[in-house]
Each structure stands twice: as C-alpha cells, then as structure tokens.
Design a protein around this motif. Structure first.
Motif, PDB file in Angstrom:
ATOM      1  N   PHE A  83     -11.410   4.627  -3.331  1.00 57.78           N
ATOM      2  CA  PHE A  83     -11.538   2.952  -3.437  1.00 57.78           C
ATOM      3  C   PHE A  83     -10.373   2.353  -3.068  1.00 57.78           C
ATOM      4  O   PHE A  83      -9.979   1.038  -3.483  1.00 57.78           O
ATOM      5  N   ASP A  84      -9.326   3.100  -2.362  1.00 55.43           N
ATOM      6  CA  ASP A  84      -7.833   2.594  -2.083  1.00 55.43           C
ATOM      7  C   ASP A  84      -7.927   1.306  -1.306  1.00 55.43           C
ATOM      8  O   ASP A  84      -7.496   0.260  -1.530  1.00 55.43           O
ATOM      9  N   PHE A  85      -8.928   1.393  -0.399  1.00 51.67           N
ATOM     10  CA  PHE A  85      -8.947   0.354   0.752  1.00 51.67           C
ATOM     11  C   PHE A  85      -9.654  -0.954   0.159  1.00 51.67           C
ATOM     12  O   PHE A  85      -9.107  -2.053   0.367  1.00 51.67           O
ATOM     13  N   PRO A  86     -10.848  -0.841  -0.212  1.00 51.18           N
ATOM     14  CA  PRO A  86     -11.292  -2.172  -0.796  1.00 51.18           C
ATOM     15  C   PRO A  86     -10.513  -2.650  -1.999  1.00 51.18           C
ATOM     16  O   PRO A  86     -10.431  -3.870  -2.214  1.00 51.18           O
ATOM     17  N   PHE A  87      -9.750  -1.705  -2.809  1.00 61.01           N
ATOM     18  CA  PHE A  87      -8.516  -2.132  -3.943  1.00 61.01           C
ATOM     19  C   PHE A  87      -7.728  -2.929  -3.180  1.00 61.01           C
ATOM     20  O   PHE A  87      -7.403  -4.146  -3.861  1.00 61.01           O
ATOM     21  N   LYS A  88      -7.131  -2.655  -2.231  1.00 55.80           N
ATOM     22  CA  LYS A  88      -6.189  -3.379  -1.398  1.00 55.80           C
ATOM     23  C   LYS A  88      -6.581  -4.487  -0.884  1.00 55.80           C
ATOM     24  O   LYS A  88      -6.148  -5.932  -0.855  1.00 55.80           O
ATOM     25  N   ILE A  89      -7.893  -4.726  -0.683  1.00 57.37           N
ATOM     26  CA  ILE A  89      -8.620  -6.198   0.027  1.00 57.37           C
ATOM     27  C   ILE A  89      -8.776  -7.017  -0.836  1.00 57.37           C
ATOM     28  O   ILE A  89      -8.405  -8.085  -1.182  1.00 57.37           O
ATOM     29  N   PHE A  90      -9.299  -6.504  -2.051  1.00 58.45           N
ATOM     30  CA  PHE A  90      -9.939  -7.335  -3.249  1.00 58.45           C
ATOM     31  C   PHE A  90      -8.750  -7.897  -4.138  1.00 58.45           C
ATOM     32  O   PHE A  90      -8.668  -8.902  -4.877  1.00 58.45           O
TER      33      PHE A  90
END
Length: 433
Positions: A83-90
């Motif tokens: 979930f690293d990539f969506p975590f940074k987006i949100f």
C-alpha cells in the motif's frame, strides 16, 4: 458461478468499467435463465430467498464489495509495502482515513486519481451516509468549498487543528482577522492564502454556522466512519456478505413485485415457505419447478399465450380446457386421478394429512408433526416435477411410474449422510417397505 469467480482476482487490482459490468451481468443472468426469457425482474432475482428472490449475484455489488474490502485493508494495513504507493497519493488529501470523512467530489479533487482508486471512492460514497452538519463538515476536500473549481487541503493548517469552519470564526460567528488567526493557532501562512480560504467558503454555510454559534457553544467533531451503526474497520461485522447485501439493497431498492401471491401468510410462515425447500435432499430441477409454480411463472400454455401470444392454449393432458398452472398441476381430470392415488398412498402411514388442495400443492403443507410435514412436502415437490416431466414427454402422469421414481430416489438417499437425507429415507421406508 465459475464465470464470476474468474473475475474476482482482476477486480482486486483493476477498475471494471460500467459497460463491462453491464455485459457481465447480461451473460450471467442469461445463463441463469438458460438464454431464454427472464420470467422475473432482476431486482427480484437478486433479493435473498427469504424475500422471494434467488439470491443471484449482480456483478456491480460484487465489484463494490471487492473494492470496499480493499479500502478496509488499506486503512488497517496502510504501512504495508503493498500500500506504499496509494498511501503517498492519499497523503496529499490528509490521508485516506481523513478523506473518507470529507464531503468530497471525486472530479473536484486537486489530483486526478487512477480509475481504480476513483471506483473505490465511488462505492464508498454509495454506502456512507454523510450526515450534513455545518460545524462538523471539514473545509478540506469539500465539494462546496473550491479554489479555482477544485477542492483543496493544507497540511500545515490540519496539523494545527484547523479543519472546520468553526475554527475560522470567533464566538459571535465573525471571521477571525489574519493576525488573530495566526497567533491563535501559531500558524505561519500568507495573508493572501488566508483570505483565499475565507472567500472560498459559501455564504450559506457561514450563515448556518453563525446561527448555531449565536445560541450555543459549538465544538466541532470529526464524523465517524460507520456503516449501519457498525464501524467500517470492524472486519467481523463488515464482511463480504454485509457489503454485498448493503450494496444490493442500494442498487435495487424497489420492493418485491409479487407480494399479492403471498398475502394470506404471516411473515414467519412466509420465510419458511420460501426457504425450507432449498435444503430438501432432492434434485435442483425439482426445486426449480417448485419455485416457478409457487411464484406463478411456470411456462404453461396459457402463460406462454398471454406473454408471447402463442397459438396453443389447451391442456397437454386432456386437450380440452385452458392449460393454466392450476389446471395442469391440480384440476385437470388426468392430474386429479394422479393426486387421488397420491393422497391414498401417503395416508397409508399417516391419517391426519388434510385433503390436498391446489394451495397445499402450490406452497406445501404446514403441519404440527415436523417429520411428517418434511416427508410429505418432499413428495409433493417431486410429484409436481413428475407432472412437469410428463407434460414435456406428452404422456399422462401415472402414479405407478411416479412410485418407481421414488424407489430410485430412496435408493440414492442411502449414499447420503446428511440429517435431512436420512430423515427422508426413514420416511420413505415407511411408505415403501
């Protein structure tokens, strides 16, 4: 169904376009009805069996269930590598946990999300009831508070506890001055930024909050993430079944369309009529015929004549009267001879069975002795299927031929170890020593 199970894994990582969802549902429901006419509206078919439906799966709620489970896991395991990539987006919106509390519009968010994440948020908006109260609605990511037609989020302000309109007003409902605001929250921001935020707030919202501050002290609290009184992160309560039922009820809100058929039954009795036969140790084809007869959608000649203007309308057995479902399965002279022999046979073991009427044959018997009720209702369903089979074979229903079918079924029950199969086998042994 295998077709839907093969789509489950891709739906966990890809968005499913509406056009494709429609095509999947079309193929799925055509398969249920064997690529023939759909006798029941889809809104009734997807309802649970206790409400008169078939508990069929519509892919739209199923896709929504998958997306909401992804969202649930994302919130709980946000620090996971996957979930690293969506975590940074949100994080640009204050984090997914905060964004879900906001009254956002996906198209007005300052960053364009991927189609998958957009679909996740769409299903969230579908199930989450955002109870509007002016003092608890966050100003961040708000669809009504826009700068250059886009909502916005200032992380520095949020870190200092500024997220509601109330935080920008004094005790009288007037906006704080720039100097007072920066001193109160120890916040470093430009005066231009401060004025831009104030000007973006609609006057209607300001008036509502100001009216509340006039009469009482308002303490803003962030909305809770609850669905039907359960917290969204409660995985025991909010499981796949829960999400699918909620989404199905939202996508298909219309009531059951054939209520008039069951008006005379109480709610508890009605649930039993609609569900008890599903666990009977008999063939699925037998249950299918019973479902069609019970719901008045059996394709007898009169039904086909009315729906599709078919020329033939007379009874297959007697070739004289109009073939309605009631005539075919009960009042036809040929069928009556069969039911007379059937009644005499089942009363050999039990004398307190009432005389069979079309209502009993259509819905089943309700008796005090549960074992007898179970055995007789199984035989009635198999008898209806035997009449249905004779109709398509264009032969008269003869009781001795039906009894031979029951003997074969009795032998097959010996191989079953379930309690209901053993109970039915025990009951048939009394009728057929």
């Amino acid at each position: 169904m295998q077709s839907l199970s093969r789509l489950t894994y891709p739906a966990y990582s890809l968005d499913i376009p509406d056009k494709l969802i429609k095509k999947i549902n079309q193929d799925n429901f055509n398969f249920i009805w064997k690529n023939k006419y759909h006798y029941i509206n889809k809104s009734d078919t997807v309802k649970p069996a206790k409400e008169g439906g078939l508990n069929a799966i519509d892919f739209d709620p199923m896709n929504g269930t998958i997306k909401l489970k992804w969202l649930q896991n994302f919130i709980i395991k946000g620090d996971n590598f996957w979930f690293d990539f969506p975590f940074k987006i949100f994080k640009m919106f204050g984090g997914i946990h905060f964004l879900l509390r906001c009254d956002f519009n996906i198209s007005k968010l300052p960053i364009k999300l991927s189609a998958f994440h957009q679909q996740v948020l769409q299903y969230w908006k579908l199930i989450y009831k955002h109870n509007f109260t002016p003092h608890t609605v966050p100003i961040w990511n708000n669809r009504s508070i826009l700068i250059k037609r886009k909502s916005f989020f200032y992380g520095e302000w949020m870190e200092k506890g500024v997220w509601s309109i109330v935080h920008l007003l004094d005790n009288y409902g007037n906006f704080l001055t720039y100097d007072v605001f920066t001193k109160k929250y120890n916040l470093m921001c430009s005066e231009r930024q401060f004025k831009t935020v104030i000007q973006a707030i609609p006057q209607a919202l300001i008036t509502l909050v100001k009216g509340m501050l006039t009469y009482s002290v308002v303490i803003p609290r962030e909305p809770t993430l609850t669905i039907d009184a359960y917290h969204f992160l409660d995985k025991n309560k909010l499981n796949n079944t829960f999400f699918r039922n909620v989404l199905t009820s939202i996508c298909f809100p219309s009531p059951f369309k054939r209520k008039h058929i069951f008006e005379k039954f109480t709610s508890s009795c009605l649930v039993k009529i609609r569900t008890s036969y599903l666990s009977f140790p008999i063939s699925p084809k037998v249950k299918e015929v019973h479902f069609k007869v019970m719901n008045e959608i059996y394709p007898c000649n009169n039904f086909l004549h009315q729906r599709f203007n078919m020329d033939v309308n007379v009874c297959t057995f007697c070739n004289s009267d109009i073939e309605t479902a009631e005539h075919l399965f009960f009042s036809c002279s040929v069928t009556q001879t069969f039911w007379d022999a059937f009644q005499y046979w089942i009363m050999y073991d039990t004398q307190n069975i009432p005389n069979l009427t079309y209502e009993y044959i259509k819905f089943g018997l309700q008796m005090e002795n549960r074992k007898t009720e179970f055995g007789v209702n199984n035989l009635i369903l198999m008898a209806k299927y035997f009449i249905h089979k004779c109709r398509f074979l264009k032969t008269s229903p003869v009781f001795n031929a039906f009894r031979n079918d029951i003997i074969l079924h009795k032998q097959s029950l010996k191989c079953c170890k379930t309690k209901k199969a053993l109970n039915l086998h025990e009951y048939l042994c009394k009728l057929i020593p």
